[in-house]
Design a protein around this motif. Structure first.
Motif, mmCIF file in Angstrom:
data_model
loop_
_atom_site.group_PDB
_atom_site.id
_atom_site.type_symbol
_atom_site.label_atom_id
_atom_site.label_comp_id
_atom_site.label_asym_id
_atom_site.label_seq_id
_atom_site.Cartn_x
_atom_site.Cartn_y
_atom_site.Cartn_z
ATOM 1 N N PRO A 1 -5.596 12.855 0.282
ATOM 2 C CA PRO A 1 -7.053 12.837 0.495
ATOM 3 C C PRO A 1 -7.541 11.426 0.826
ATOM 4 C CG PRO A 1 -6.476 13.760 -1.664
ATOM 5 C CD PRO A 1 -5.236 13.180 -1.105
ATOM 6 N N THR B 1 -6.087 5.191 3.193
ATOM 7 C CA THR B 1 -6.652 6.298 2.427
ATOM 8 C C THR B 1 -8.164 6.138 2.286
ATOM 9 O OG1 THR B 1 -6.034 5.135 0.440
ATOM 10 C CG2 THR B 1 -4.590 6.906 1.142
ATOM 11 N N LEU C 1 -13.594 12.804 -2.653
ATOM 12 C CA LEU C 1 -12.152 13.047 -2.838
ATOM 13 C C LEU C 1 -11.946 14.385 -3.553
ATOM 14 C CD1 LEU C 1 -11.103 9.366 -3.424
ATOM 15 C CD2 LEU C 1 -10.334 10.845 -1.576
ATOM 16 N N ILE C 2 -10.722 14.580 -4.072
ATOM 17 C CA ILE C 2 -10.402 15.884 -4.653
ATOM 18 C C ILE C 2 -10.151 15.753 -6.149
ATOM 19 C CG2 ILE C 2 -8.723 17.764 -4.613
ATOM 20 C CD1 ILE C 2 -8.713 17.645 -1.701
ATOM 21 N N ARG D 1 4.716 4.709 4.910
ATOM 22 C CA ARG D 1 3.588 3.838 4.597
ATOM 23 C C ARG D 1 3.835 2.390 5.008
ATOM 24 N NH1 ARG D 1 -0.731 4.104 1.597
ATOM 25 N NH2 ARG D 1 -1.677 6.127 1.566
ATOM 26 N N GLY E 1 -3.907 9.658 -12.481
ATOM 27 C CA GLY E 1 -2.723 9.043 -13.061
ATOM 28 C C GLY E 1 -2.161 7.982 -12.137
ATOM 29 N N LYS F 1 -7.107 -5.606 -2.550
ATOM 30 C CA LYS F 1 -6.126 -4.666 -3.112
ATOM 31 C C LYS F 1 -6.661 -3.947 -4.355
ATOM 32 C CE LYS F 1 -2.679 -2.391 -4.176
ATOM 33 N NZ LYS F 1 -2.059 -1.337 -3.400
ATOM 34 N N TYR G 1 2.758 12.481 -11.808
ATOM 35 C CA TYR G 1 1.333 12.430 -11.461
ATOM 36 C C TYR G 1 1.111 12.741 -9.987
ATOM 37 C CZ TYR G 1 1.339 8.066 -8.808
ATOM 38 O OH TYR G 1 1.542 7.132 -7.831
ATOM 39 N N ARG G 2 2.155 12.558 -9.167
ATOM 40 C CA ARG G 2 2.035 12.854 -7.735
ATOM 41 C C ARG G 2 2.998 13.949 -7.334
ATOM 42 N NH1 ARG G 2 -0.487 10.265 -3.953
ATOM 43 N NH2 ARG G 2 0.793 11.138 -2.321
ATOM 44 N N ARG H 1 -11.267 4.003 -4.946
ATOM 45 C CA ARG H 1 -10.696 5.367 -4.917
ATOM 46 C C ARG H 1 -10.978 6.052 -6.258
ATOM 47 N NH1 ARG H 1 -7.514 8.103 -1.573
ATOM 48 N NH2 ARG H 1 -5.670 9.258 -2.221
ATOM 49 N N ASN I 1 -8.110 0.431 -4.852
ATOM 50 C CA ASN I 1 -7.788 1.408 -5.900
ATOM 51 C C ASN I 1 -8.997 1.676 -6.784
ATOM 52 O OD1 ASN I 1 -5.186 1.998 -5.127
ATOM 53 N ND2 ASN I 1 -4.317 0.262 -6.237
ATOM 54 N N ARG J 1 0.841 -1.207 0.000
ATOM 55 C CA ARG J 1 0.000 0.000 0.000
ATOM 56 C C ARG J 1 0.871 1.250 0.000
ATOM 57 N NH1 ARG J 1 -4.268 -2.285 4.571
ATOM 58 N NH2 ARG J 1 -5.980 -2.743 3.167
ATOM 59 N N VAL J 2 2.038 1.179 -0.648
ATOM 60 C CA VAL J 2 2.954 2.320 -0.620
ATOM 61 C C VAL J 2 2.454 3.477 -1.487
ATOM 62 C CG1 VAL J 2 5.035 0.967 -0.216
ATOM 63 C CG2 VAL J 2 4.352 1.495 -2.559
ATOM 64 N N CYS K 1 -1.663 2.633 -10.563
ATOM 65 C CA CYS K 1 -2.609 1.705 -9.950
ATOM 66 C C CYS K 1 -4.069 2.010 -10.244
ATOM 67 C CB CYS K 1 -2.371 1.714 -8.448
ATOM 68 S SG CYS K 1 -0.636 1.502 -8.080
HETATM 69 N N1 SAJ Z 1 -6.232 11.732 -7.185
HETATM 70 C C1 SAJ Z 1 -7.201 12.668 -7.362
HETATM 71 N N2 SAJ Z 1 -7.940 13.036 -6.278
HETATM 72 C C2 SAJ Z 1 -7.766 12.484 -5.062
HETATM 73 C C3 SAJ Z 1 -6.794 11.496 -4.892
HETATM 74 C C4 SAJ Z 1 -6.020 11.144 -5.972
HETATM 75 O O1 SAJ Z 1 -7.414 13.188 -8.454
HETATM 76 O O2 SAJ Z 1 -8.477 12.874 -4.135
HETATM 77 C C5 SAJ Z 1 -5.407 11.343 -8.329
HETATM 78 C C6 SAJ Z 1 -3.957 11.766 -8.117
HETATM 79 O O3 SAJ Z 1 -3.742 13.057 -8.554
HETATM 80 C C7 SAJ Z 1 -3.245 10.752 -8.965
HETATM 81 C C8 SAJ Z 1 -4.125 9.498 -8.869
HETATM 82 O O4 SAJ Z 1 -5.378 9.945 -8.409
HETATM 83 O O5 SAJ Z 1 -3.194 11.175 -10.300
HETATM 84 C C9 SAJ Z 1 -3.588 8.460 -7.918
HETATM 85 O O6 SAJ Z 1 -3.206 9.052 -6.710
HETATM 86 P P1 SAJ Z 1 -3.339 8.370 -5.287
HETATM 87 O O7 SAJ Z 1 -3.244 9.400 -4.262
HETATM 88 O O8 SAJ Z 1 -4.571 7.551 -5.204
HETATM 89 O O9 SAJ Z 1 -2.062 7.481 -5.130
HETATM 90 P P2 SAJ Z 1 -1.217 6.344 -5.902
HETATM 91 O O10 SAJ Z 1 -1.784 5.902 -7.202
HETATM 92 O O11 SAJ Z 1 0.148 6.844 -5.847
HETATM 93 O O12 SAJ Z 1 -1.316 5.139 -4.899
HETATM 94 C C10 SAJ Z 1 -2.458 4.300 -4.821
HETATM 95 C C11 SAJ Z 1 -2.856 4.281 -3.352
HETATM 96 N N3 SAJ Z 1 -4.103 3.587 -3.198
HETATM 97 C C12 SAJ Z 1 -5.056 4.039 -2.380
HETATM 98 O O13 SAJ Z 1 -4.952 5.040 -1.739
HETATM 99 C C13 SAJ Z 1 -6.298 3.221 -2.311
HETATM 100 C C14 SAJ Z 1 -1.749 3.611 -2.554
HETATM 101 O O14 SAJ Z 1 -2.151 3.442 -1.217
HETATM 102 C C15 SAJ Z 1 -1.413 2.248 -3.147
HETATM 103 O O15 SAJ Z 1 -0.333 1.671 -2.468
HETATM 104 C C16 SAJ Z 1 -1.009 2.418 -4.593
HETATM 105 O O16 SAJ Z 1 -2.098 3.032 -5.295
HETATM 106 C C17 SAJ Z 1 -0.741 1.058 -5.192
HETATM 107 O O17 SAJ Z 1 0.435 0.706 -5.361
HETATM 108 O O18 SAJ Z 1 -1.694 0.298 -5.433
#
Ligand code: SAJ
Length: 579
Positions: free
Chosen positions: A294, A543, A299-300, A197, A306, A241, A370-371, A248, A245, A188-189, A309
């Protein structure tokens, strides 16, 4: 089907050597932390940790880097460099490109990247199987009394462990439960918070054999020191798992539907968000802190979704159904993909509404990763927007402090000539700025960006600035969710009820999926998936992944003729049957 009796008992277990295949954002911190924890299970000396990196053009350099005490992850990664250096200096951590060193390993973590086939519904396990072939070759020479535990850290599409990996090792004469133990502990990193994490987030420990999760827990408790390791079967871990995602992604899509309405009607989305999340009892700090992760119900919405995952995991959750030809048209999860994929271009059109036609203007896209604070460009919505600008002959420049000129996605989309690391250059070039990721630099240098003399408008797609910064020239600032009017109580109630309808729809969809897996893929009690287990384990995701109880949806809420597409889907799939 009968399961063999316990092949390795946790109380008699000895770990001298741990192999970690694939030093990426999962493997690197896991290896460094396992070494740094100086684990002694059944031994006097701490277990040695060896990272395996194949000798590839893009990543072969990692072997030397690690052996020189360097973490191979860029961006800002608190603690990781120090932990890696110390472990290498103490001689507990090293790296090699030779898989044969794994033949006498007691534990092997596999953290090779898994993917989804481009434009397809199926997982892409090309690199994974290339690594597993070499691993199986090495394990053919294992001491006969050793039963290594192989733990998959990578995200796996549900049924992969039982149908693909078990079969793979069997071909090499390595039988699960007898010669090897296969477990999965999906990571879950998050880039930018890798060490934190692993230490602080609850972790799943799944296995095909009931003994396996116990062993994983015994090992991982040394590094997951501020959180719990939850035992379950492999299929449940795979589902949880991908579901985390997927959900989310669904919540971002739902929030996007709402923000689009708010932006059209100049309603302050962030007020809506905080009030609805309060009512849902799922609040977070991300409304006011651009670097908070978030986790609330709503969410935001940003430039787009991007990363590696979210864009693929919901599709993987549906893979086996799609393969069987089941109807996928009622899925909220799959609908959300369409909504989120439309976001980068929608954001551009929204900016044009605020600033006027931008077709003959020059644009600086700030933040390509993307982050925030990371160098990761996988599925970056900034690159989607850059490609769109290029197709439409609009002048643009890309800026990012972390993304390298030879980044694979930059090269893949031929954007290298547009990329700069010099913020001044980007600001001198452009008429308009889009904040595409909330990198620390754009917070620290806000004044410079806001007061740059050519810049006529700033489009904030990352919720990074407060409107108060633009008191003297409010027309210069626009962004996603940045409306100024107070939302009415009726609108808040509408968003709340729509969320409730959407979450029931999601729960019904999940129930259908679980039924499908149990009917088609589970043949013993231990591996059976229970909705309540999935719900309980998903809730341990830091999250936020609160899955509602399945229930029928009475009606689709509406507000001045507007209704959520996802709530409507939820309504129509109330009786989703997957067989
Ligand atoms: N994003 C939004 N709004 C939000 C949250 C995220 O637009 O409120 C976008 C971000 O900008 C980004 C994308 O979603 O482009 C993904 O961002 P993320 O914050 O969800 O993080 P990731 O993809 O880096 O990591 C996710 C996480 N999964 C969850 O939170 C459920 C992380 O915990 C997992 O370890 C990772 O996927 C994974 O490896 O599966």
């Amino acid at each position: 089907m009968e399961l063999n009796s316990a092949p390795v008992k946790p109380e008699n277990w000895k770990i001298k050597k741990i192999g970690v295949i694939g030093p990426g954002i999962v493997g690197m911190p896991m290896a460094a932390m396992l070494a740094n924890a100086k684990i002694k299970i059944g031994t006097k000396e701490p277990a040695e940790v060896i990272v395996i990196q194949r000798n590839s053009v893009n990543s072969g350099w990692k072997v030397d880097a690690i052996n020189n005490g360097k973490s191979v992850i860029g961006g800002i990664e608190p603690e990781l460099d120090d932990i890696t250096r110390e472990a290498v200096e103490k001689g507990i951590l090293s790296a090699s490109s030779d898989f044969s060193v794994l033949s006498n390993a007691d534990v092997i973590l596999v953290s090779i990247q898994t993917d989804k086939k481009e434009n397809g519904f199926e997982p892409d396990y090309g690199p994974m199987f290339a690594g597993l072939e070499k691993l199986a070759e090495a394990l053919k020479n294992k001491p006969s009394d050793k039963i290594p535990l192989i733990i998959f850290e990578s995200t796996l599409a549900p049924t992969t462990m039982d149908t693909l990996f078990r079969e793979h090792f069997k071909k090499y004469g390595l039988e699960e439960g007898k010669d090897i133990l296969l477990g999965n502990s999906p990571n879950r990193v998050m880039p930018g918070r890798l060490v934190e994490r692993i230490r602080d987030a609850d972790k799943l420990a799944g296995g095909l054999h009931p003994e396996t999760p116990k062993l994983i827990k015994k090992l991982y408790e040394h590094i997951v020191t501020n959180a719990e390791v939850h035992q379950t079967n492999s299929l449940t871990a795979e589902i949880v798992k991908t579901l985390e995602n997927a959900y989310r992604d669904v919540r971002i899509a739902f929030s996007t539907e709402m923000v689009r309405y708010c932006d059209q009607h100049n309603i302050d989305f962030y007020k809506v968000r905080d009030k609805v999340n309060g009512k849902l009892c799922q609040s977070d700090k991300a409304t006011t802190d651009p670097n908070a992760v978030p986790s609330g119900g709503i969410l935001i919405p940003m430039l787009g979704v991007g990363g590696h995952c979210l864009p693929k995991d919901g599709i993987l959750l549906w893979w086996r159904n799609n393969q069987k030809g089941n109807d996928t048209s009622k899925s909220l999860i799959l609908e959300s993909r369409l909504i989120n994929d439309a976001s980068p271009v929608d954001a551009f059109k929204q900016a044009e509404k605020a600033f006027g036609n931008l077709s003959d203007k020059k644009i600086a896209l700030l933040g390509v990763a993307y982050r925030f604070n990371s160098e990761d460009t996988r599925n970056s919505p900034t690159l989607v927007l850059a490609n769109y600008l290029r197709e439409n002959n609009i002048g643009y420049i890309l800026h990012d402090p972390y993304v390298k000129n030879d980044d694979q996605n930059i090269l893949r989309f031929k954007q290298q000539d547009h990329l700069t690391h010099d913020l001044n250059k980007a600001l001198e070039f452009a008429d308009y700025v889009f904040i595409c990721s909330a990198h620390k630099q754009y917070i620290d240098e806000a004044e410079k960006i806001i007061s740059a003399k050519n810049i006529k408008g700033i489009f904030d797609a990352s919720n990074i600035y407060n409107r108060n910064l633009f008191q003297n020239n409010p027309e210069k600032y626009a962004g996603i969710g940045k409306g100024t009017e107070e939302p009415s109580e009726d609108f808040i109630e509408f968003v709340y009820k729509s969320f409730r309808a959407m979450e029931k729809g999601l729960a019904n969809e999940l129930q259908g999926l679980i039924h499908f897996y149990n009917e088609n893929y589970v043949f013993d009690d231990f591996n059976k998936v229970k909705f309540e287990d999935v719900q309980r384990l998903a809730k341990t995701c830091s999250t936020g992944c609160e899955i509602a109880d399945p229930d029928s949806i009475g009606s689709v809420p509406s507000y001045q003729n507007f209704s959520s597409i996802l709530a409507k889907k939820g309504f129509s799939n109330s009786k989703l049957q997957l067989v």
